[in-house]
Design an enzyme around this catalytic site. Structure first.
Site: not given
Ligand code: 13P
Length: 289
Positions: A84, A105
């Site tokens: 992520d 990203d």
């Molecule tokens: P939240 O923490 O707002 O749920 O967002 C999660 C996210 O977008 C991880 O990339």
């Protein structure tokens, strides 16, 4: 076997639902996400931020844990292990560590640099059989200590990145990581529709999935969002359940301090929250869709 996320998201786009991406932080999180997804027969994306990867001692540890737990729990639904908000370096680290999907990203770079780096990483990810997500426009709020004001994506820039062959695209449309402020203006569906017009049949990703009202979730899915990221929500329900356990003095009763007892209410709360989100996103029963 962990899978690349492209097929599950192409199916979600065609079937008008979204696959949940749940961020993990440790063994409890991983077990909760896998168990809930199996119970609901939902495909799932297990998301790992750079910070969470470091916390769990590195991406190799994470990949080994998720693979082993997937096998020992006998999980049958499609599961992708996804980086992520990866930096350029973290993307290569996760390809090496055995992840099945990465996100680069590059949204904080200027568009030319974002394009150049994304292009290189698309080739590297696909060569190794991984799917890849890229980002245009900033997601507001703070995650892993990185704060962004939130900048709506330029649809033309989205097309430039989409044309590089990414498998799914994250774009800022007024969404924020963490808890939404009381004066939040909501998602910008005009920008979402304009982006969709530019990128065609490419699944879109909605970050900041915590606290978005259900009607906005449904509308975003109807406009082409096929993956929704949830992180903070699991942290909130885990913290609440753990606090209630301790405030009720249960850690002082018998062997209530045993971590397997102490962490159980938080674990169970996360399973319920994952199941709730799976229902809301419409991915229940879609494991074999
Ligand atoms: P939240 O923490 O707002 O749920 O967002 C999660 C996210 O977008 C991880 O990339």
């Amino acid at each position: 076997m962990l899978v690349n996320a492209k097929e599950m998201l192409d199916k979600a786009l065609a079937g008008h639902y979204a696959v949940p991406h749940f961020n993990i932080n440790d063994l409890e999180w991983t077990k909760a996400v896998l168990t809930a997804s199996e119970e609901m027969k939902s495909p799932v994306i297990v998301g790992v931020s750079t910070g969470a990867g470091k916390y769990m001692t590195g991406f190799k540890t994470v990949a080994a844990m998720v693979r082993a737990m997937h096998d020992s729990l006998g999980i049958t639904v499609p599961v992708a292990l996804h980086l992520d908000h990866g930096t350029y370096e973290a993307c290569y680290d996760c390809i090496d560590a055995g992840f099945t999907s990465i996100m680069f990203d590059g949204s904080h770079f200027d568009i030319d640099e974002n394009v150049a780096k994304t292009k290189e990483l698309v080739a590297a990810a696909h060569k190794a059989g991984l799917s890849i997500e890229a980002e245009v426009g900033g997601i507001g709020g703070t995650e892993d200590g990185v704060t962004s004001a939130g900048e709506k994506a330029d649809p033309k820039q989205c097309k430039m990145i989409a044309d590089l062959g990414v498998d799914f695209l994250a774009a800022g449309i007024g969404n924020i990581h963490g808890i939404y402020p009381a004066d939040w203006q909501g998602l910008d569906f005009n920008v979402l529709a304009e982006i969709k017009k530019e990128i065609g049949e490419l699944p879109m990703v909605l970050h900041g999935g915590t606290g978005i009202p259900e009607d906005q979730i449904k509308k975003a899915i109807s406009l082409g969002v096929s993956k929704i990221n949830v992180n903070t929500e699991l942290q909130l329900v885990f913290a609440k359940a753990t606090r209630e356990y301790i405030e009720a003095g249960k850690d002082k009763e018998g062997k209530g301090y045993d971590p397997r007892k102490l962490l159980k209410p938080g674990y169970e709360a996360m399973v319920e929250e994952c199941k709730y989100k799976i229902k809301e996103f419409g991915s229940e029963g879609k494991a074999n869709a």
